[in-house]
Motif scaffolding. Structure first.
Motif, PDB file in Angstrom:
ATOM      1  N   GLN A 147       3.320  -9.097   0.720  1.00  0.00           N
ATOM      2  CA  GLN A 147       4.286 -10.169   0.973  1.00  0.00           C
ATOM      3  C   GLN A 147       5.335  -9.734   2.002  1.00  0.00           C
ATOM      4  O   GLN A 147       6.541  -9.850   1.805  1.00  0.00           O
ATOM      5  CB  GLN A 147       4.971 -10.593  -0.330  1.00  0.00           C
ATOM      6  N   LEU A 148       4.827  -9.212   3.119  1.00  0.00           N
ATOM      7  CA  LEU A 148       5.679  -8.751   4.203  1.00  0.00           C
ATOM      8  C   LEU A 148       5.236  -9.380   5.514  1.00  0.00           C
ATOM      9  O   LEU A 148       4.060  -9.727   5.695  1.00  0.00           O
ATOM     10  CB  LEU A 148       5.620  -7.219   4.343  1.00  0.00           C
ATOM     11  N   THR A 149       6.172  -9.504   6.413  1.00  0.00           N
ATOM     12  CA  THR A 149       5.861  -9.904   7.787  1.00  0.00           C
ATOM     13  C   THR A 149       5.807  -8.644   8.643  1.00  0.00           C
ATOM     14  O   THR A 149       6.239  -7.565   8.238  1.00  0.00           O
ATOM     15  CB  THR A 149       6.924 -10.861   8.327  1.00  0.00           C
ATOM     16  N   LEU A 192       2.549   3.338   5.617  1.00  0.00           N
ATOM     17  CA  LEU A 192       1.661   3.218   6.773  1.00  0.00           C
ATOM     18  C   LEU A 192       0.456   2.354   6.458  1.00  0.00           C
ATOM     19  O   LEU A 192       0.060   1.498   7.258  1.00  0.00           O
ATOM     20  CB  LEU A 192       1.218   4.610   7.217  1.00  0.00           C
ATOM     21  N   ASN A 193      -0.151   2.540   5.293  1.00  0.00           N
ATOM     22  CA  ASN A 193      -1.312   1.732   4.908  1.00  0.00           C
ATOM     23  C   ASN A 193      -0.935   0.288   4.603  1.00  0.00           C
ATOM     24  O   ASN A 193      -1.787  -0.610   4.677  1.00  0.00           O
ATOM     25  CB  ASN A 193      -1.997   2.354   3.699  1.00  0.00           C
ATOM     26  N   THR A 194       0.328   0.053   4.252  1.00  0.00           N
ATOM     27  CA  THR A 194       0.769  -1.316   3.983  1.00  0.00           C
ATOM     28  C   THR A 194       0.679  -2.183   5.233  1.00  0.00           C
ATOM     29  O   THR A 194       0.564  -3.415   5.133  1.00  0.00           O
ATOM     30  CB  THR A 194       2.206  -1.299   3.448  1.00  0.00           C
ATOM     31  N   ARG A 195       0.707  -1.563   6.406  1.00  0.00           N
ATOM     32  CA  ARG A 195       0.612  -2.324   7.665  1.00  0.00           C
ATOM     33  C   ARG A 195      -0.680  -3.118   7.733  1.00  0.00           C
ATOM     34  O   ARG A 195      -0.720  -4.197   8.364  1.00  0.00           O
ATOM     35  CB  ARG A 195       0.693  -1.342   8.845  1.00  0.00           C
TER      36      ARG A 195
END
Length: 542
Positions: free
Chosen positions: A186-188, A176-179
Motif C-alpha cells: 500500500q505504497l506509491t 529494497l524488495n518492497t519496491r
C-alpha cells in the motif's frame, strides 16, 4: 539422569553496557529540514562508498587501508565525520559476518534433520530423542529436493565466508524488495522513494570525552540547543561560527534526562543520531552512552530472601513468589500483553507488562528468575514442519526483546535478574507442582507450575519431587518428606528431634525421640551421675 541433558547452573545476569534515549524535534523549520536532508544525503553517499570499499577488501583489510579510507573521507567532509563513518562501516561488516555464521548453522541443522528423516523408513514414528521418517512418498520426494536446495545454499554461503564476502544493503533488504510489491505494501513510488532515501541517510556521530558537551560533531547543550558541524562541501549553509548550523528547535529528554544533563555538563562522551520518520513526518534525536561496569550481586545474596519465578509465554508472564526454601508463597501472578498490531504497539505492551512485574518485585525486595530462552533452533520448519501453529507460537514470543528490556529496566530499579536453564521446566513443573498447588478455590495452570520450577532451579533446589510411599510406610508424623537429606549431610543417620504438639502427648515405648538409640531409652537424662546407670542383677543369697 536417564538420558537427560546436563542442566547449566543458574547465574546472575550482568547489567546493560549502554543506555539509549530518544526525543522528538518540535518546531523545526523548513530550512532546518532541508539542511538535515542535504547533510544526511551527502554523508550517506560517503558511507555507501566506504562500505563498498570495506566489503571489497574482505579478510585482507588492515589498519593501513582503514587509515587510507579515512583520509579520503576527510577530504570530502571532516575528520570526525570520517571517523564516525568508518566505525559504522566496520560495525556493519562485523554484524554481517555474525549473521552469515548464524545462517550457516541454520542450514547445517536443516540438512542434518532432513538427511536423518530421509534415511528412515516411510511412516516410521519418531521419539523424543530423534524424529522418524516422513509420512508419505510424496513428502519424502519433496524433502529430497529441498535437501539439494539447502546443500547448494550452504556451499554458496560457505564459499562467501571463506572468501570474506558479505552481502549488505544500506537501507535494508526488506525495504529494497518492497519496491517490487508496492500495491501489497500500500505504497506509491514517491512514498517508497522517501522511505528509501531516509533509510540511507547518515546523521550520527560518536562522542568524545573532554570535548565541549561531549560531542564536537553533533553538539547538544544542557539547555537543548542542537548544532551540527557541516561537511566541507556544505559549509556555505552555516548560520553560526566555525562552520556550524544551529537548529531552531530545542530538545529535552524526559527519560533519563538528569543522567544525560550530568554527562553533557561534565563534558563526557555522548553519541547522537538524527533520523526522519517519513510515515509520521517527524524528526528524532537519539542520545546514547556507555555505562561503567558495576559489581554484580552474588548469587547467594540474590537467593537470601527468596525470589520471583517468571515463565514467559506468548500472551502473558506467569509469576509466582518463592521463599528461600523453594516453597510457593501466596497466589500466582499474571501479567498479560497483546502482541498484535504494529511493532511500536508490541514493544509498548512488553514494557507495560515488565514494569508491573518489576514494581511488584521492588515493593517486596525480591530478585527475578527467568529462563535463558533461545528459540533459534526451534523456529526451523525442518524440525516442526507440519506444526505450523507451534512454529508461529514460538516465533511470536519476543524472547530477545523481552530479555533486553527486562535487564535494562531491572538495572534502573536495582533488581537482580537470575537466569536459569530452560530445560524441562514446563514438563517437570506440570508433573510435580501443578496438581499439589491446585485447590478448590485456585486452579493452577501449567505456566504457573513452570514459574515455580524456574524459581526452584534459581534457588538451587531440585524441581522433581519424590513419589510419596504408602501411608503405612511414612515415618514422619506430619507426612512424607519429599526432599530427603543427601548422603553428605551431617547427622542424617542420627536421631530425629522430637516435634512437640498434641499429636506427641502419648508416645509409646520405642516411639519417641530416642527411638534409634535403644540405650538412651533407659536413661533419665536428668543428671550426669545417671548417664551410665545400669541395673545389676539381684544377689542369690545374703
Amino acid at each position: 539422569m536417564g538420558g537427560l541433558r546436563e542442566v547449566v547452573a543458574p547465574f546472575v545476569v550482568p547489567g546493560p553496557s549502554g543506555v539509549a534515549i530518544r526525543t522528538r524535534f518540535k518546531g523545526l523549520t523548513a530550512g532546518d529540514e532541508k539542511v538535515l536532508r542535504l547533510v544526511g544525503d551527502l554523508l550517506g553517499s560517503l558511507a555507501s562508498r566506504d562500505l563498498k570499499a570495506r566489503c571489497a577488501a574482505g579478510l585482507e583489510h588492515d589498519t593501513e587501508q582503514w587509515a587510507q579510507r579515512k583520509r579520503v573521507l576527510t577530504e570530502e567532509s571532516t575528520s570526525r565525520w570520517a571517523g564516525s563513518i568508518t566505525k559504522a562501516t566496520h560495525d556493519q561488516w562485523a554484524l554481517a559476518r555474525r549473521g552469515q555464521h548464524t545462517h550457516i548453522r541454520s542450514l547445517e541443522a536443516g540438512i542434518e534433520t532432513i538427511s536423518h528423516r530421509l534415511s528412515r523408513p516411510i511412516g516410521e514414528k519418531g521419539t523424543k530423542q530423534a524424529p522418524g521418517g516422513y509420512r508419505s512418498r510424496q513428502e519424502w520426494f519433496a524433502k529430497s529436493r529441498r535437501l539439494h536446495v539447502l546443500e547448494d545454499r550452504l556451499d554458496t554461503v560457505r564459499a562467501d565466508r571463506e572468501a570474506g564476502r558479505v552481502r549488505v544493503v544500506r537501507g535494508g533488504k526488506r525495504l529494497l524488495n518492497t519496491r517490487h510489491h508496492l500495491q501489497e505494501a500500500q505504497l506509491t513510488e514517491v512514498g517508497w522513494r522517501a522511505r528509501w532515501e531516509a533509510g540511507r541517510r547518515f546523521l550520527q556521530a560518536d562522542g568524545e570525552s573532554g570535548k565541549r558537551y561531549g560531542n564536537e560533531t553533533i553538539r547538544v547543550t544542557d539547555d537543548g540547543e542542537v548544532s551540527i558541524k557541516l561537511p566541507a562541501p556544505l559549509a556555505h549553509l552555516a548560520n553560526a561560527p566555525h562552520g556550524r548550523y544551529v537548529l531552531a528547535a530545542r530538545v529535552s529528554f524526559s527519560h533519563r534526562g538528569e543522567q544525560w544533563r550530568d554527562r553533557v555538563t561534565a563534558n563526557r562522551a555522548v553519541a547522537y543520531r538524527i533520523h526522519e520518520d517519513v510515515q509520521r513526518g517527524r524528526w528524532y534525536l537519539t542520545a546514547s552512552w556507555t555505562l561503567p561496569p558495576v559489581q554484580m550481586v552474588p548469587l547467594e545474596a540474590a537467593r537470601a530472601g527468596g525470589l520471583v519465578g517468571v515463565d514467559t509465554n506468548a500472551d502473558h508472564l506467569a509469576a509466582w513468589r518463592l521463599d528461600q526454601h523453594g516453597n510457593p508463597v501466596g497466589a500466582p501472578l499474571r501479567f498479560g500483553y497483546d502482541l498484535s498490531g504494529t511493532a511500536g504497539h508490541r514493544d509498548a505492551q512488553v514494557r507495560h507488562a515488565l514494569i508491573r512485574l518489576l514494581h511488584w518485585a521492588k515493593r517486596r525486595s525480591l530478585a527475578v528468575a527467568v529462563e535463558d530462552l533461545d528459540f533459534q533452533a526451534e523456529k526451523t520448519r525442518e524440525k516442526h514442519g507440519r506444526r505450523k501453529r507451534f512454529r508461529k507460537l514460538i516465533s511470536g514470543m519476543p524472547t530477545s526483546r523481552l530479555r533486553a528490556r527486562l535487564v535494562s529496566m531491572a538495572a534502573e530499579l536495582g533488581i537482580t535478574i537470575v537466569a536459569v536453564d530452560p530445560a524441562y521446566t514446563s514438563k517437570w513443573g506440570a508433573q510435580h507442582w501443578q496438581k499439589p498447588l491446585t485447590t478448590n478455590t485456585r486452579k493452577t495452570t501449567r505456566h504457573d507450575a513452570a514459574a515455580v520450577a524456574i524459581g526452584r532451579r534459581a534457588l538451587g533446589h531440585p524441581i522433581r519431587r519424590r513419589t510419596a510411599p504408602p501411608r503405612t510406610h511414612r515415618s514422619d508424623g506430619c507426612g512424607h518428606r519429599t526432599v530427603q537429606a543427601e548422603s553428605v549431610a551431617p547427622g542424617r543417620e542420627g536421631n530425629r528431634p522430637r516435634i512437640p504438639g498434641p499429636r506427641t502427648r502419648s508416645v509409646r515405648a520405642g516411639r519417641g525421640e530416642n527411638a534409634v538409640d535403644q540405650n538412651a531409652q533407659h536413661r533419665s537424662g536428668r543428671s550426669a551421675e545417671h548417664e551410665f546407670w545400669r541395673q545389676d542383677s539381684l544377689p542369690l543369697s545374703l
